[in-house]
Design a protein around this motif. Structure first.
Motif, PDB file in Angstrom:
ATOM      1  N   UNK A   1       0.833  -1.208   0.000  1.00 48.26           N
ATOM      2  CA  UNK A   1       0.000   0.000   0.000  1.00 48.26           C
ATOM      3  C   UNK A   1       0.866   1.256   0.000  1.00 48.26           C
ATOM      4  N   UNK A   2       0.232   2.358  -0.388  1.00 48.35           N
ATOM      5  CA  UNK A   2       0.898   3.652  -0.396  1.00 48.35           C
ATOM      6  C   UNK A   2      -0.136   4.729  -0.093  1.00 48.35           C
ATOM      7  N   UNK A   3       0.105   5.483   0.976  1.00 45.72           N
ATOM      8  CA  UNK A   3      -0.795   6.583   1.352  1.00 45.72           C
ATOM      9  C   UNK A   3      -0.569   7.786   0.446  1.00 45.72           C
ATOM     10  N   UNK A   4      -1.634   8.491   0.188  1.00 47.31           N
ATOM     11  CA  UNK A   4      -1.591   9.691  -0.650  1.00 47.31           C
ATOM     12  C   UNK A   4      -0.775  10.796   0.031  1.00 47.31           C
ATOM     13  N   UNK A   5       0.098  11.443  -0.768  1.00 49.09           N
ATOM     14  CA  UNK A   5       0.831  12.631  -0.338  1.00 49.09           C
ATOM     15  C   UNK A   5       0.868  13.592  -1.519  1.00 49.09           C
TER      16      UNK A   5
END
Length: 145
Positions: A38-42
């Motif tokens: 997963x990758x969180x939005x930035x």
């Protein structure tokens, strides 16, 4: 878990260095032949319309495919990318990306994996990209053995 295969901790070790670490990739789950990353939005990961950048989506898919293939390899081997193809299906505008990879076939030193990448907004997941990746199994560098 098959003790002759690479342990999930190998993926965590590799993910903790370089680009994967800097981008913020988070390993969610690993079982032999499968990986979820997963990758969180930035703000630094989106393009000018505010959607996740295609290069970011591709990199996440690549990482998930490599982990999926590596997780099914014998200890001391790692899957590295030979070729990757990504089809972008919809804008990735959620708060997180989820890449779910699975190894389709491993034959000798070459493996093929597929990856579904979802844009997640709360409980809703939208398929935003589909990837196929060809990986070559190589010996791990000494520092990881």
């Amino acid at each position: 878990m098959n003790s002759s295969l690479n342990p999930p901790s190998l993926a965590e070790t590799v993910n903790a260095k370089g680009f994967s670490h800097a981008a913020g990739f988070r390993i969610v789950n690993i079982v032999p032949g499968h990986a979820e990353v997963a990758l969180a939005r930035r703000d630094d990961l989106v393009q000018f319309f505010g959607h996740f950048h295609g290069g970011v989506i591709t990199a996440l898919a690549d990482q998930a495919a490599g982990i999926a293939v590596t997780s099914g390899l014998p200890k001391g081997r790692i899957g590295v990318t030979v070729e990757i193809k990504v089809n972008f299906l919809s804008p990735a505008d959620g708060g997180e990306l989820i890449a779910r990879a699975r190894t389709l076939k491993m034959s000798g030193s070459i493996g093929v994996a597929t990856v579904d990448v979802f844009s997640k907004d709360g409980a809703t997941e939208t398929l935003c990209a589909f990837c196929t990746a060809t990986m070559r199994a190589l010996d791990l560098p000494a520092e990881f053995r």
